[in-house]
Design a protein around this motif. Structure first.
Motif, mmCIF file in Angstrom:
data_model
loop_
_atom_site.group_PDB
_atom_site.id
_atom_site.type_symbol
_atom_site.label_atom_id
_atom_site.label_comp_id
_atom_site.label_asym_id
_atom_site.label_seq_id
_atom_site.Cartn_x
_atom_site.Cartn_y
_atom_site.Cartn_z
ATOM 1 N N UNK A 215 0.854 -1.182 0.000
ATOM 2 C CA UNK A 215 0.000 0.000 0.000
ATOM 3 C C UNK A 215 0.887 1.227 0.000
ATOM 4 N N UNK A 216 0.395 2.308 -0.569
ATOM 5 C CA UNK A 216 1.163 3.556 -0.586
ATOM 6 C C UNK A 216 0.404 4.629 0.177
ATOM 7 N N UNK A 217 1.162 5.530 0.748
ATOM 8 C CA UNK A 217 0.568 6.634 1.482
ATOM 9 C C UNK A 217 1.113 7.936 0.919
ATOM 10 N N UNK A 218 0.220 8.744 0.360
ATOM 11 C CA UNK A 218 0.634 10.006 -0.223
ATOM 12 C C UNK A 218 -0.577 10.826 -0.610
ATOM 13 N N UNK A 219 -0.355 12.102 -0.841
ATOM 14 C CA UNK A 219 -1.424 13.031 -1.218
ATOM 15 C C UNK A 219 -1.344 13.274 -2.715
#
Length: 411
Positions: A215-219
């Motif tokens: 999973x990736x976390x970013x805006x």
């Protein structure tokens, strides 16, 4: 319950995998993991080791030469085997003049500097590739969210149409059209989920893993960073190459100075059993070849590198300015679709659905309202894609992930 695009993006990217063992990474973490596993960086480090070995060799003096010469070794008449032989043994050493060895060492030092600077550029290029793969995961994740909403909308239209067809308020083809739209929306969702899985695999492949539990976390709507200087690694490499070209000129200039070879030894005269001391010196005249062509070529090469560095720097600044405008415009479009247009088109669909249920609108009216949402989805995704692509190029040109810059500034 209808999925809200606004709520999805306000919450950031969503986790589409329910695995309890999922690995969540940020962009910075993904780049760090890729750096640790990158063969390209290891190849650059090997190039540095090679340049350092070249530095060792550059400082070595020319080998001496021992020469043994025999005259009158064998012949006819009185010159029988070894009876009148003259044996001369000499030790010869070339004396380098004009600072050749120092110039070679300086050139080898500049080779090391170029190889070391190239590591920074390789890291930036790798970071740009990882960022592109990371953004692809962010974008396909949003595509899945959008496709889910589109599928739910299409399914809602089908239910409404089926009710009216069942009561003979609409012809049969309306139900067929609604079912077709629902199936197409489901197919689009399946394709979006596959693209999302492929994007995760491409990202995880940078560190030799699979994307099954990634999973990736970013805006995805993050604004470009302000005040970031130009990439230090690119600048340092250009400067190192120019310094190398400067030392290459010096090397060529030293070659116009001729080297001497001096020697000395002993000559044994077999006929009288006497020994004589001999000495020799070799001095090239240097009348024809003064290495002027190679000197001129080295000087032109340095000028080329200097001009290319200036042109590259100017082009980089122009590109950054254009990309920043492009990113700002794309972000403004995306924000407008999310905050302004999307709420209106969803409100319109709800109003048409309500009227359709009461018999006030046709199924075509409801399709048009749904299509307005789908158009907003498409334009929103296009703006996001433009934003992420422009931001990735800005980050590469400004050196957002330039570890060379942090080393220079002590950060």
């Amino acid at each position: 319950m209808r999925i809200s695009l606004r709520s999805l993006l306000l919450a950031g990217t969503l986790s589409l995998s329910g695995s309890a063992y999922a690995e969540t990474v940020t962009l910075e973490q993904a780049i760090e993991k890729a750096m640790a596993a990158a063969p390209a960086i290891q190849a650059n480090e090997a190039a540095v080791a090679s340049a350092r070995a070249g530095r060792t060799q550059a400082g070595v003096k020319p080998n001496p030469v021992v020469e043994v010469e025999t005259e009158n070794f064998i012949g006819t008449g009185p010159i029988s085997v070894l009876e009148q032989a003259e044996i001369t043994a000499t030790y010869n050493q070339t004396i380098e003049r004009g600072g050749k060895r120092a110039a070679r060492v300086a050139l080898a030092d500049s080779d090391i500097a170029v190889a070391e600077a190239a590591i920074g550029v390789t890291r930036l290029e790798l970071a740009a590739q990882v960022q592109s793969a990371f953004d692809a995961v962010l974008l396909t994740e949003v595509e899945v969210d959008v496709a889910k909403e589109a599928s739910m909308i299409a399914r809602g239209l089908q239910l409404e149409a089926d009710k009216r067809v069942a009561y003979a308020k609409d012809p049969l083809f309306v139900g067929t059209a609604a079912t077709t739209r629902s199936l197409e929306a489901k197919l689009n969702l399946d394709q979006a989920q596959k693209r999302y899985g492929s994007a995760r695999d491409r990202l995880a492949a940078f560190w030799g893993a699979t994307g099954d539990d990634l999973l990736v976390r970013g805006d995805v709507l993050a604004a470009p960073a302000d005040g970031v200087p130009l990439a230090a690694a690119d600048r340092l490499l250009a400067e190192a190459e120019i310094r190398r070209a400067t030392t290459a000129i010096v090397v060529e200039q030293t070659r116009k100075t001729q080297d001497y070879t001096i020697g000395g030894g002993a000559r044994f005269l077999r006929e009288t059993n006497d020994v004589a001391v001999v000495a020799n010196v070799s001095i090239p005249l240097g009348r024809n070849d003064r290495n002027e062509g190679n000197i001129a070529r080295a000087q032109s090469e340095k000028l080329r590198l200097e001009l290319e560095a200036k042109a590259t720097e100017l082009g980089r600044m122009r590109s950054i300015a254009a990309l920043e405008r492009e990113a700002a415009e794309a972000r403004a479009r995306a924000m407008s679709y999310r905050n302004d247009i999307y709420p209106l088109v969803t409100k319109r669909l709800a109003q048409v659905q309500s009227g359709y249920a009461r018999g006030g609108f046709s199924f075509r009216d409801m399709e048009d309202a749904a299509d307005a949402i789908f158009d907003a989805h498409e334009n929103f995704l296009e703006a996001l894609s433009t934003l992420r692509a422009a931001q990735a190029q800005i980050d590469r040109l400004t050196g957002r992930f330039d570890t060379t810059l942090r080393t220079e500034t002590g950060q």
